[in-house]
Design a protein around this motif. Structure first.
Motif, PDB file in Angstrom:
ATOM      1  N   SER A 206     -31.366 -17.195  36.578  1.00  0.00           N
ATOM      2  CA  SER A 206     -32.288 -16.365  35.799  1.00  0.00           C
ATOM      3  C   SER A 206     -31.945 -16.313  34.326  1.00  0.00           C
ATOM      4  O   SER A 206     -32.786 -15.950  33.500  1.00  0.00           O
ATOM      5  CB  SER A 206     -32.288 -14.934  36.355  1.00  0.00           C
ATOM      6  OG  SER A 206     -31.013 -14.327  36.149  1.00  0.00           O
ATOM      7  N   GLY A 207     -30.711 -16.669  33.980  1.00  0.00           N
ATOM      8  CA  GLY A 207     -30.251 -16.521  32.607  1.00  0.00           C
ATOM      9  C   GLY A 207     -29.681 -15.138  32.332  1.00  0.00           C
ATOM     10  O   GLY A 207     -29.139 -14.888  31.247  1.00  0.00           O
ATOM     11  N   ALA A 208     -29.780 -14.236  33.311  1.00  0.00           N
ATOM     12  CA  ALA A 208     -29.305 -12.871  33.109  1.00  0.00           C
ATOM     13  C   ALA A 208     -27.784 -12.793  33.077  1.00  0.00           C
ATOM     14  O   ALA A 208     -27.210 -12.008  32.320  1.00  0.00           O
ATOM     15  CB  ALA A 208     -29.849 -11.964  34.214  1.00  0.00           C
ATOM     16  N   ALA A 209     -27.118 -13.601  33.901  1.00  0.00           N
ATOM     17  CA  ALA A 209     -25.656 -13.552  33.942  1.00  0.00           C
ATOM     18  C   ALA A 209     -25.059 -13.914  32.599  1.00  0.00           C
ATOM     19  O   ALA A 209     -24.081 -13.292  32.144  1.00  0.00           O
ATOM     20  CB  ALA A 209     -25.134 -14.483  35.036  1.00  0.00           C
ATOM     21  N   GLU A 210     -25.632 -14.913  31.923  1.00  0.00           N
ATOM     22  CA  GLU A 210     -25.120 -15.327  30.620  1.00  0.00           C
ATOM     23  C   GLU A 210     -25.288 -14.218  29.591  1.00  0.00           C
ATOM     24  O   GLU A 210     -24.392 -13.968  28.766  1.00  0.00           O
ATOM     25  CB  GLU A 210     -25.844 -16.591  30.156  1.00  0.00           C
ATOM     26  CG  GLU A 210     -25.506 -17.836  30.953  1.00  0.00           C
ATOM     27  CD  GLU A 210     -26.180 -17.890  32.311  1.00  0.00           C
ATOM     28  OE1 GLU A 210     -27.070 -17.047  32.563  1.00  0.00           O
ATOM     29  OE2 GLU A 210     -25.819 -18.765  33.109  1.00  0.00           O
ATOM     30  N   LEU A 211     -26.431 -13.529  29.642  1.00  0.00           N
ATOM     31  CA  LEU A 211     -26.631 -12.402  28.731  1.00  0.00           C
ATOM     32  C   LEU A 211     -25.648 -11.275  29.027  1.00  0.00           C
ATOM     33  O   LEU A 211     -25.145 -10.616  28.114  1.00  0.00           O
ATOM     34  CB  LEU A 211     -28.072 -11.893  28.844  1.00  0.00           C
ATOM     35  CG  LEU A 211     -29.154 -12.802  28.263  1.00  0.00           C
ATOM     36  CD1 LEU A 211     -30.540 -12.284  28.643  1.00  0.00           C
ATOM     37  CD2 LEU A 211     -29.020 -12.899  26.752  1.00  0.00           C
ATOM     38  N   GLY A 212     -25.380 -11.055  30.322  1.00  0.00           N
ATOM     39  CA  GLY A 212     -24.408 -10.031  30.684  1.00  0.00           C
ATOM     40  C   GLY A 212     -23.013 -10.356  30.181  1.00  0.00           C
ATOM     41  O   GLY A 212     -22.297  -9.485  29.683  1.00  0.00           O
ATOM     42  N   LYS A 213     -22.623 -11.614  30.314  1.00  0.00           N
ATOM     43  CA  LYS A 213     -21.309 -12.031  29.817  1.00  0.00           C
ATOM     44  C   LYS A 213     -21.233 -11.915  28.298  1.00  0.00           C
ATOM     45  O   LYS A 213     -20.207 -11.514  27.743  1.00  0.00           O
ATOM     46  CB  LYS A 213     -21.012 -13.463  30.263  1.00  0.00           C
ATOM     47  CG  LYS A 213     -20.820 -13.616  31.765  1.00  0.00           C
ATOM     48  CD  LYS A 213     -20.669 -15.083  32.155  1.00  0.00           C
ATOM     49  CE  LYS A 213     -20.538 -15.235  33.664  1.00  0.00           C
ATOM     50  NZ  LYS A 213     -20.478 -16.673  34.065  1.00  0.00           N
ATOM     51  N   TRP A 214     -22.325 -12.280  27.622  1.00  0.00           N
ATOM     52  CA  TRP A 214     -22.364 -12.140  26.164  1.00  0.00           C
ATOM     53  C   TRP A 214     -22.189 -10.678  25.761  1.00  0.00           C
ATOM     54  O   TRP A 214     -21.471 -10.366  24.808  1.00  0.00           O
ATOM     55  CB  TRP A 214     -23.687 -12.681  25.630  1.00  0.00           C
ATOM     56  CG  TRP A 214     -23.813 -12.599  24.126  1.00  0.00           C
ATOM     57  CD1 TRP A 214     -23.452 -13.540  23.218  1.00  0.00           C
ATOM     58  CD2 TRP A 214     -24.363 -11.509  23.381  1.00  0.00           C
ATOM     59  NE1 TRP A 214     -23.728 -13.107  21.942  1.00  0.00           N
ATOM     60  CE2 TRP A 214     -24.283 -11.854  22.015  1.00  0.00           C
ATOM     61  CE3 TRP A 214     -24.899 -10.260  23.731  1.00  0.00           C
ATOM     62  CZ2 TRP A 214     -24.733 -11.010  20.994  1.00  0.00           C
ATOM     63  CZ3 TRP A 214     -25.338  -9.419  22.720  1.00  0.00           C
ATOM     64  CH2 TRP A 214     -25.257  -9.792  21.377  1.00  0.00           C
ATOM     65  N   SER A 215     -22.831  -9.776  26.507  1.00  0.00           N
ATOM     66  CA  SER A 215     -22.724  -8.352  26.182  1.00  0.00           C
ATOM     67  C   SER A 215     -21.305  -7.844  26.373  1.00  0.00           C
ATOM     68  O   SER A 215     -20.867  -6.932  25.674  1.00  0.00           O
ATOM     69  CB  SER A 215     -23.700  -7.528  27.038  1.00  0.00           C
ATOM     70  OG  SER A 215     -23.212  -7.357  28.363  1.00  0.00           O
ATOM     71  N   ASN A 216     -20.566  -8.436  27.322  1.00  0.00           N
ATOM     72  CA  ASN A 216     -19.178  -8.019  27.521  1.00  0.00           C
ATOM     73  C   ASN A 216     -18.323  -8.321  26.294  1.00  0.00           C
ATOM     74  O   ASN A 216     -17.320  -7.638  26.042  1.00  0.00           O
ATOM     75  CB  ASN A 216     -18.579  -8.744  28.726  1.00  0.00           C
ATOM     76  CG  ASN A 216     -19.151  -8.254  30.044  1.00  0.00           C
ATOM     77  OD1 ASN A 216     -19.653  -7.131  30.130  1.00  0.00           O
ATOM     78  ND2 ASN A 216     -19.103  -9.086  31.061  1.00  0.00           N
ATOM     79  N   VAL A 217     -18.731  -9.333  25.539  1.00  0.00           N
ATOM     80  CA  VAL A 217     -17.949  -9.749  24.372  1.00  0.00           C
ATOM     81  C   VAL A 217     -18.437  -9.077  23.096  1.00  0.00           C
ATOM     82  O   VAL A 217     -17.633  -8.684  22.246  1.00  0.00           O
ATOM     83  CB  VAL A 217     -18.014 -11.286  24.220  1.00  0.00           C
ATOM     84  CG1 VAL A 217     -17.296 -11.742  22.953  1.00  0.00           C
ATOM     85  CG2 VAL A 217     -17.400 -11.964  25.443  1.00  0.00           C
ATOM     86  N   TYR A 218     -19.750  -8.898  22.982  1.00  0.00           N
ATOM     87  CA  TYR A 218     -20.310  -8.454  21.710  1.00  0.00           C
ATOM     88  C   TYR A 218     -20.946  -7.068  21.735  1.00  0.00           C
ATOM     89  O   TYR A 218     -21.167  -6.485  20.674  1.00  0.00           O
ATOM     90  CB  TYR A 218     -21.364  -9.452  21.232  1.00  0.00           C
ATOM     91  CG  TYR A 218     -20.781 -10.728  20.680  1.00  0.00           C
ATOM     92  CD1 TYR A 218     -20.286 -10.789  19.387  1.00  0.00           C
ATOM     93  CD2 TYR A 218     -20.720 -11.875  21.460  1.00  0.00           C
ATOM     94  CE1 TYR A 218     -19.748 -11.953  18.875  1.00  0.00           C
ATOM     95  CE2 TYR A 218     -20.193 -13.053  20.959  1.00  0.00           C
ATOM     96  CZ  TYR A 218     -19.710 -13.089  19.666  1.00  0.00           C
ATOM     97  OH  TYR A 218     -19.180 -14.245  19.167  1.00  0.00           O
ATOM     98  N   LEU A 219     -21.268  -6.560  22.895  1.00  0.00           N
ATOM     99  CA  LEU A 219     -22.033  -5.310  22.947  1.00  0.00           C
ATOM    100  C   LEU A 219     -21.306  -4.215  23.712  1.00  0.00           C
ATOM    101  O   LEU A 219     -20.986  -3.161  23.147  1.00  0.00           O
ATOM    102  CB  LEU A 219     -23.403  -5.572  23.575  1.00  0.00           C
ATOM    103  CG  LEU A 219     -24.459  -4.482  23.427  1.00  0.00           C
ATOM    104  CD1 LEU A 219     -24.730  -4.188  21.960  1.00  0.00           C
ATOM    105  CD2 LEU A 219     -25.755  -4.903  24.129  1.00  0.00           C
ATOM    106  N   ALA A 220     -21.034  -4.459  24.991  1.00  0.00           N
ATOM    107  CA  ALA A 220     -20.360  -3.441  25.793  1.00  0.00           C
ATOM    108  C   ALA A 220     -18.878  -3.344  25.461  1.00  0.00           C
ATOM    109  O   ALA A 220     -18.272  -2.283  25.586  1.00  0.00           O
ATOM    110  CB  ALA A 220     -20.536  -3.746  27.282  1.00  0.00           C
ATOM    111  N   HIS A 221     -18.283  -4.468  25.030  1.00  0.00           N
ATOM    112  CA  HIS A 221     -16.873  -4.510  24.654  1.00  0.00           C
ATOM    113  C   HIS A 221     -16.741  -5.293  23.353  1.00  0.00           C
ATOM    114  O   HIS A 221     -17.639  -6.053  22.966  1.00  0.00           O
ATOM    115  CB  HIS A 221     -16.038  -5.184  25.749  1.00  0.00           C
ATOM    116  CG  HIS A 221     -16.206  -4.575  27.099  1.00  0.00           C
ATOM    117  ND1 HIS A 221     -15.708  -3.345  27.445  1.00  0.00           N
ATOM    118  CD2 HIS A 221     -16.868  -5.029  28.210  1.00  0.00           C
ATOM    119  CE1 HIS A 221     -16.027  -3.064  28.695  1.00  0.00           C
ATOM    120  NE2 HIS A 221     -16.738  -4.067  29.191  1.00  0.00           N
ATOM    121  N   ALA A 222     -15.627  -5.093  22.697  1.00  0.00           N
ATOM    122  CA  ALA A 222     -15.360  -5.812  21.446  1.00  0.00           C
ATOM    123  C   ALA A 222     -14.439  -6.988  21.749  1.00  0.00           C
ATOM    124  O   ALA A 222     -13.211  -6.887  21.701  1.00  0.00           O
ATOM    125  CB  ALA A 222     -14.720  -4.885  20.415  1.00  0.00           C
TER     126      ALA A 222
END
Length: 318
Positions: A206-222
């Protein structure tokens, strides 16, 4: 969590009442995750994402049309863009969270369905709440009784042991998810593993997992330099987010409308606005007097934020 079963176990056309009890308990949980949780129901999350996506695209299209409007103001644009990306990506991240703790996500729902696939039998699927298994026999009895009474218009039951039409629809739907032909139906038919595998493939691609991983680096975590390196060539775009939302909606539809024979959103994914979503946008955001007051407030708030640092040295070293 509601228990929405109208008929007790004793009135259900299933031999193993204990297994049916387990199925109904799990189905209640699964439907709660999809529909009923007051904070994080999967369908509510997806429909809010769809609404936000449509609203954002509509506003940004108007703001980039060339005509000077308030939507071109840097503060307005910044708020719209930052808000859109933050809320959408975090929602995607939640829906693909694969943890086994007390969370609600599409990933966890699919994992739990696979872990309890043995409960997804034909007789449970069709007869879990009072419907007859042998719909053809009931239909024949109903038709014979109707003709004996003189014929005419007929009103078929939609629930309970006389609801042969609802039972027939359940069998026909289970034929599809079990991939068993109508002439080979058995009470212990199970949902086909390939059905769940197909849905899992949709989720994985779906492409959702990649967005979730990106958020772990840039959004949800630093994320630090090493973590960020993995996404050096990854671009988060509106189109990427929209496509992920579409795919997640397809997964939810497959699980709800077909695997659970419960709830779907076919042709009704986007909520119907109960108001004019563009009301008031033809006017200015603020008058000249309000602009003056806003500038004064801007300066006051800026000074206040600056002042929070003024006493650091004194308080630290006194």
């Amino acid at each position: 969590m509601s228990d929405d079963y109208d008929y007790p176990l004793s009135q259900c056309d299933v031999a193993d009442k204990r297994a049916l009890e387990q199925f109904r308990a799990k189905r209640t949980v699964w439907r709660s995750w999809l529909e009923e949780d007051e904070h994080h129901a999967i369908w509510s999350t997806i429909q809010q994402m769809v609404w936000t996506d449509v609203a954002f695209r509509s506003l940004t299209a108007a703001g980039s049309a060339g005509t000077s409007t308030a939507l071109q103001n840097p503060l307005m644009a910044e708020a719209l863009i930052n808000g859109y990306f933050a809320t959408q990506i975090l929602a995607v991240r939640r829906l693909v969270d694969g943890g086994n703790s007390d969370i609600i996500s599409l990933r966890r729902l699919l994992k739990d369905l696979k872990a309890h696939a043995h409960l997804l039998t034909r007789e449970h699927y069709v007869c879990y709440d009072g419907l007859p298994y042998d719909f053809a026999r009931v239909q024949e009895e109903e038709m014979s009784a109707h003709l004996t009474q003189g014929g005419g218009a007929i009103w078929a039951a939609t629930s309970g042991r006389r609801a042969w039409h609802s039972s027939r629809m359940g069998h026909e739907q289970f034929d599809k998810v079990s991939k068993v032909s109508a002439d080979r139906r058995q009470r212990d038919d199970r949902i086909a593993s390939s059905t769940l595998s197909t849905i899992e493939t949709w989720l994985n691609e779906s492409g959702a997992a990649e967005l979730g991983k990106w958020s772990n680096v840039y959004l949800a975590h630093a994320g630090g330099p090493t973590a960020r390196q993995a996404f050096s060539n990854f671009q988060v775009t509106v189109d990427r987010i929209s496509e992920a939302i579409r795919n997640l909606a397809r997964v939810a539809e497959a699980l709800g409308a077909y695997v659970l024979w419960s709830s779907g959103r076919l042709n009704a994914l986007m909520a119907t606005a109960q108001f004019d979503p563009f009301e008031g946008l033809e006017g200015p955001v603020m008058s000249a007097d309000q602009q003056t007051a806003a500038r004064v407030l801007w300066d006051q708030l800026s000074d206040d934020r600056d002042d929070c640092l003024a006493s650091v040295a004194y308080e630290l070293f006194r």
